[in-house]
Design a protein around this motif. Structure first.
Motif, mmCIF file in Angstrom:
data_model
loop_
_atom_site.group_PDB
_atom_site.id
_atom_site.type_symbol
_atom_site.label_atom_id
_atom_site.label_comp_id
_atom_site.label_asym_id
_atom_site.label_seq_id
_atom_site.Cartn_x
_atom_site.Cartn_y
_atom_site.Cartn_z
ATOM 1 N N ARG A 82 -30.081 -12.355 24.391
ATOM 2 C CA ARG A 82 -30.482 -11.387 25.430
ATOM 3 C C ARG A 82 -30.323 -11.991 26.814
ATOM 4 N NH1 ARG A 82 -36.270 -10.399 22.908
ATOM 5 N NH2 ARG A 82 -35.893 -12.613 22.501
ATOM 6 N N ILE A 83 -30.637 -13.283 26.940
ATOM 7 C CA ILE A 83 -30.449 -13.951 28.233
ATOM 8 C C ILE A 83 -28.962 -14.046 28.558
ATOM 9 C CG2 ILE A 83 -30.733 -16.129 29.454
ATOM 10 C CD1 ILE A 83 -33.338 -16.533 28.023
ATOM 11 N N TRP A 108 -20.952 -15.062 19.415
ATOM 12 C CA TRP A 108 -21.289 -14.586 18.069
ATOM 13 C C TRP A 108 -22.191 -13.365 18.088
ATOM 14 C CZ3 TRP A 108 -22.643 -19.073 20.386
ATOM 15 C CH2 TRP A 108 -23.981 -19.282 20.688
ATOM 16 N N VAL A 109 -22.729 -12.991 19.268
ATOM 17 C CA VAL A 109 -23.575 -11.807 19.407
ATOM 18 C C VAL A 109 -22.724 -10.670 19.965
ATOM 19 C CG1 VAL A 109 -25.603 -10.814 20.512
ATOM 20 C CG2 VAL A 109 -25.646 -13.199 19.727
ATOM 21 N N GLY A 110 -22.666 -9.561 19.236
ATOM 22 C CA GLY A 110 -21.782 -8.461 19.603
ATOM 23 C C GLY A 110 -21.963 -7.936 21.016
ATOM 24 N N GLU A 114 -19.117 -7.974 23.987
ATOM 25 C CA GLU A 114 -18.533 -6.763 24.568
ATOM 26 C C GLU A 114 -18.680 -6.733 26.080
ATOM 27 O OE1 GLU A 114 -16.587 -4.807 22.931
ATOM 28 O OE2 GLU A 114 -16.966 -6.114 21.209
ATOM 29 N N HIS A 115 -19.857 -7.122 26.586
ATOM 30 C CA HIS A 115 -20.051 -7.139 28.043
ATOM 31 C C HIS A 115 -19.115 -8.158 28.692
ATOM 32 C CE1 HIS A 115 -23.770 -4.846 27.278
ATOM 33 N NE2 HIS A 115 -23.730 -4.548 28.577
ATOM 34 N N ALA A 116 -18.962 -9.315 28.083
ATOM 35 C CA ALA A 116 -18.083 -10.339 28.651
ATOM 36 C C ALA A 116 -16.633 -9.876 28.645
ATOM 37 C CB ALA A 116 -18.236 -11.642 27.863
ATOM 38 N N ARG A 117 -16.212 -9.238 27.571
ATOM 39 C CA ARG A 117 -14.828 -8.774 27.480
ATOM 40 C C ARG A 117 -14.540 -7.688 28.516
ATOM 41 N NH1 ARG A 117 -13.813 -8.585 20.871
ATOM 42 N NH2 ARG A 117 -13.826 -10.863 20.594
ATOM 43 N N LYS A 118 -15.475 -6.798 28.702
ATOM 44 C CA LYS A 118 -15.302 -5.737 29.693
ATOM 45 C C LYS A 118 -15.156 -6.340 31.087
ATOM 46 C CE LYS A 118 -17.508 -1.472 31.348
ATOM 47 N NZ LYS A 118 -17.613 -1.841 32.771
ATOM 48 N N LEU A 119 -15.999 -7.318 31.402
ATOM 49 C CA LEU A 119 -15.937 -7.956 32.713
ATOM 50 C C LEU A 119 -14.630 -8.723 32.887
ATOM 51 C CD1 LEU A 119 -17.200 -8.733 35.387
ATOM 52 C CD2 LEU A 119 -18.408 -10.601 34.214
ATOM 53 N N LEU A 120 -14.207 -9.449 31.851
ATOM 54 C CA LEU A 120 -12.964 -10.222 31.957
ATOM 55 C C LEU A 120 -11.772 -9.311 32.203
ATOM 56 C CD1 LEU A 120 -11.681 -13.068 31.709
ATOM 57 C CD2 LEU A 120 -11.247 -12.535 29.304
ATOM 58 N N ARG A 121 -11.718 -8.193 31.490
ATOM 59 C CA ARG A 121 -10.600 -7.270 31.672
ATOM 60 C C ARG A 121 -10.574 -6.701 33.088
ATOM 61 N NH1 ARG A 121 -7.271 -4.756 28.151
ATOM 62 N NH2 ARG A 121 -8.469 -5.370 26.323
ATOM 63 N N GLU A 122 -11.754 -6.521 33.689
ATOM 64 C CA GLU A 122 -11.824 -5.929 35.028
ATOM 65 C C GLU A 122 -11.416 -6.905 36.124
ATOM 66 O OE1 GLU A 122 -15.840 -4.659 35.340
ATOM 67 O OE2 GLU A 122 -15.568 -2.845 34.121
ATOM 68 N N VAL A 123 -11.776 -8.171 35.971
ATOM 69 C CA VAL A 123 -11.604 -9.103 37.093
ATOM 70 C C VAL A 123 -10.376 -10.004 36.953
ATOM 71 C CG1 VAL A 123 -14.094 -9.119 37.463
ATOM 72 C CG2 VAL A 123 -13.049 -10.918 36.070
ATOM 73 N N LEU A 124 -9.794 -10.114 35.766
ATOM 74 C CA LEU A 124 -8.695 -11.055 35.584
ATOM 75 C C LEU A 124 -7.426 -10.550 36.259
ATOM 76 C CD1 LEU A 124 -8.401 -13.800 34.107
ATOM 77 C CD2 LEU A 124 -7.342 -12.551 32.225
ATOM 78 N N ASN A 125 -6.810 -11.395 37.065
ATOM 79 C CA ASN A 125 -5.506 -11.103 37.664
ATOM 80 C C ASN A 125 -4.580 -12.291 37.413
ATOM 81 O OD1 ASN A 125 -6.165 -13.105 39.620
ATOM 82 N ND2 ASN A 125 -7.210 -11.549 40.869
ATOM 83 N N ARG A 142 -10.983 -20.231 18.398
ATOM 84 C CA ARG A 142 -12.241 -19.979 17.700
ATOM 85 C C ARG A 142 -12.207 -18.615 17.009
ATOM 86 N NH1 ARG A 142 -16.959 -21.591 22.120
ATOM 87 N NH2 ARG A 142 -16.513 -23.835 22.220
ATOM 88 N N ASP A 143 -13.167 -18.409 16.127
ATOM 89 C CA ASP A 143 -13.359 -17.063 15.590
ATOM 90 C C ASP A 143 -13.679 -16.121 16.740
ATOM 91 O OD1 ASP A 143 -12.976 -17.984 13.046
ATOM 92 O OD2 ASP A 143 -15.108 -18.186 12.576
ATOM 93 N N ARG A 144 -13.174 -14.926 16.688
ATOM 94 C CA ARG A 144 -13.386 -13.890 17.708
ATOM 95 C C ARG A 144 -12.775 -14.270 19.059
ATOM 96 N NH1 ARG A 144 -18.084 -14.758 14.850
ATOM 97 N NH2 ARG A 144 -18.668 -16.305 16.403
ATOM 98 N N GLY A 145 -11.849 -15.229 19.051
ATOM 99 C CA GLY A 145 -11.267 -15.658 20.316
ATOM 100 C C GLY A 145 -9.956 -14.985 20.668
#
Length: 473
Positions: A82-83, A108-110, A114-125, A142-145
Motif C-alpha cells: 500500500r505504501i 509482485w503486487v498487482g 499497474e499504477h507504475a506501468r501507467k505512469l511509465l507509459r505516460e512519462v517515458l520519451n 525478472r518475472d513480470r518484467g
C-alpha cells in the motif's frame, strides 16, 4: 557503487537521514537502484530503528505527500504494497525517482504494478528511455518484467541512429543486443556500419546479428568494398568466417585462398568451401605450402589445414615439420599427426622436452592413448620441480593415464610442487584413484602413499581404498 544488499541497506539508512539521492548512489548505475530496492526492505525488517515508523509492525505513514525525494525513494521500496502504491502516485513530483518506478513495473503486487506501468507509459520519451534502458532491460529479466521491455522498444523505435549510439557502447551486452536488434529491424545502419559493429563488438550475438544484417543488405560492388574489408580483418573468427563465405557471392572467390591458413578452424573450413566451389583443391595448396619444411614464413594454419582435409599419406610432410624453427608449426604438426591417426610413440615422446609449451601440450594429448607404452621412469624424471611447468604437467597427465601404483606415486610426489594448480590436480588424481584389476594386491607402497594422502579422504573412504588394494586398514 552499491555492490550488494548490505550496501543498499546502508544507502537506505543515509536516505532516511535526509541525504540526497545523487550523493548516496550512482543514479546512472542500474545495480545501485536494485540494491537500494532490496536494501530498504532489509533495513525495515531487520533494523527498523534506521527507518522510524516504517518497521514491519508499525502503522502506515499518514501522508506521503509531505515526503521529500529521499524519503519518497524509500517509500517506493517499502515492504508494504500500500505504501509502494501511494508512493508511485506521488513520484510524479520527482522525475529523478523514475528508475524506481521502472522497478515497480515488475512488482509482485498487482495494483502497484499497474499504477507504475501507467505512469511509465505516460512519462517515458526517447531521451529518458535511453537513460533508463540498462535498468529496464535488467528488470526485464525478472518475472513480470516484459512490460517495461515492450514499452522501451516502442519508444526507441522512434530514435535516430545517432541517439542509439550510447546504447551501442553500453558495457552490458544485453543492452547492446537490444539496441542493435532495433537498428537492424529499423534498417537504421548502413551495411558498412553493421560490418564495423560486427568486427568491433566482443559479444557473439551482436557479431552474428550485425554480420548477417550487413551481408543481407549487400547489393552492389561499392557496398562490398565497404563491408568485406571490415569483416575479413575482424579479430573474431565468427565474423571473419562470415566475410570469407561472402567472397563467393561477391565474385571474389580467389581471395579465399588467403584464408586457407587462418588460425581459426572455422575460417579455414569456410575458405575451403569457397575454394572448392570455384573448382580449386585446398589439399593441393596445403601440400605445396608444407613442402617447404625450412620455410620460416610457413603459417601454422596451413599445417593443421593439411590434416583437416588431407589423408594419412600426408603424414610424411607433417613428420618433417616436427623440427621446424617455429613453435606454432611444430605444435600444429603434432596436432595434425594426431588428427590423421598417425601417432608414432617413439618418434613423438622426445617432444615432451620441447621448449615451447604449445608443443608439449599437443604432444601429451597425442600420446595419451598410448600412455602405457611410455617408460614410466623417464616420465617420472620429468615431474621434478626443476623441469619447466608444461613438461611437469604433460608428464603427470601421461602417468595419471597409466593408472595403478605409478599414477598414485607421481600424484603424491606432486603434493609439494611449487605450482598450486598442479598440486590441486595431483590431489584430485589421488581422490579418484582405484587399484587396477590386474595390479598387485597387498602392495606396501600403495598403503604408504595412501597414508600420505590421508588429508584428502574421510576415514571410511581411506579404509575402503586400502581394502580395494588388498591392504589391512
Amino acid at each position: 557503487m552499491l555492490a550488494d544488499i548490505e550496501d543498499g541497506a546502508a544507502a537506505a539508512a543515509r536516505l532516511a537521514g535526509g541525504a540526497p539521492l545523487q550523493s548516496t548512489l550512482d543514479v546512472a548505475d542500474p545495480g545501485d537502484w536494485l540494491a537500494l530496492d532490496a536494501g530498504v526492505r532489509e533495513v525495515a525488517w531487520h533494523r527498523p530503528e534506521f527507518l522510524p515508523g516504517w518497521g514491519h509492525s508499525t502503522p502506515l505513514p499518514a501522508d506521503l505527500t509531505q515526503l521529500g525525494e529521499s524519503r519518497l525513494a524509500l517509500a517506493l521500496c517499502h515492504r508494504d504494497g500500500r505504501i509502494r502504491q501511494e508512493a508511485v502516485r506521488q513520484s510524479v513530483r520527482y522525475p529523478g525517482l523514475l528508475p524506481l518506478v521502472v522497478v515497480r513495473c515488475a512488482d509482485w503486487v498487482g495494483p502497484v504494478r499497474e499504477h507504475a506501468r501507467k505512469l511509465l507509459r505516460e512519462v517515458l520519451n526517447v531521451d529518458s528511455a535511453l537513460d533508463l534502458a540498462p535498468l529496464i532491460l535488467r528488470v526485464g529479466r525478472r518475472d513480470r518484467g516484459a512490460f517495461g521491455v515492450d514499452v522501451l522498444g516502442q519508444i526507441l523505435r522512434q530514435a535516430s541512429p545517432g541517439q542509439l549510439v550510447v546504447l551501442f557502447a553500453d558495457p552490458d551486452r544485453i543492452v547492446r543486443r537490444f539496441a542493435y536488434r532495433l537498428a537492424v529491424e529499423g534498417r537504421l545502419l548502413r551495411p558498412a556500419e553493421l560490418a564495423r559493429a560486427a568486427a568491433g563488438d566482443q559479444d557473439t550475438v551482436v557479431q552474428d546479428l550485425c554480420a548477417t544484417a550487413a551481408l543481407t543488405a549487400l547489393g552492389d560492388e561499392d557496398v562490398y568494398e565497404s563491408v568485406l574489408p571490415a569483416l575479413l580483418s575482424a579479430r573474431n573468427p565468427r565474423v571473419r568466417s562470415a566475410g570469407v563465405t561472402a567472397l563467393r557471392r561477391a565474385g571474389r572467390s580467389e581471395q579465399a585462398k588467403l584464408f586457407l591458413s587462418d588460425r581459426s578452424a572455422l575460417v579455414r573450413a569456410c575458405a575451403r568451401y569457397v575454394v572448392r566451389q570455384q573448382g580449386g583443391d585446398p589439399a593441393a595448396w596445403y601440400r605445396e605450402w608444407c613442402t617447404g619444411a625450412d620455410d620460416p614464413d610457413l603459417p601454422p594454419g596451413a599445417v593443421i589445414g593439411l590434416a583437416e582435409c588431407g589423408n594419412r599419406a600426408d603424414a610424411g610432410l607433417l613428420w618433417l615439420l616436427l623440427v621446424h624453427p617455429a613453435a606454432g608449426v611444430r605444435a600444429r604438426a603434432v596436432a595434425g599427426l594426431r588428427a590423421l591417426d598417425c601417432v608414432d610413440v617413439k618418434r613423438l615422446w622426445p617432444l615432451l622436452d620441447d621448449p615451447a609449451p604449445g608443443v608439449v601440450r599437443e604432444t601429451a594429448a597425442a600420446l595419451l592413448p598410448s600412455a602405457k607404452e611410455l617408460p614410466a621412469d623417464w616420465l617420472l624424471e620429468r615431474t621434478s620441480s626443476e623441469r619447466p611447468r608444461p613438461v611437469r604437467v604433460g608428464a603427470f597427465r601421461l602417468l595419471d593415464a597409466r593408472g595403478g601404483v605409478v599414477a598414485l606415486r607421481v600424484a603424491v610426489g606432486l603434493f609439494e610442487d611449487p605450482d598450486m594448480k598442479l598440486r590441486t590436480w595431483a590431489g584430485q588424481s589421488v581422490q579418484r584413484w582405484h587399484p587396477l584389476p590386474d595390479g598387485r594386491r597387498g602392495d606396501a607402497e600403495v598403503g604408504e602413499l595412501l597414508d600420505r594422502s590421508r588429508h584428502l579422504f574421510s576415514d571410511y573412504v581411506l579404509r575402503r581404498r586400502k581394502w580395494e588394494a588388498g591392504l589391512d586398514s
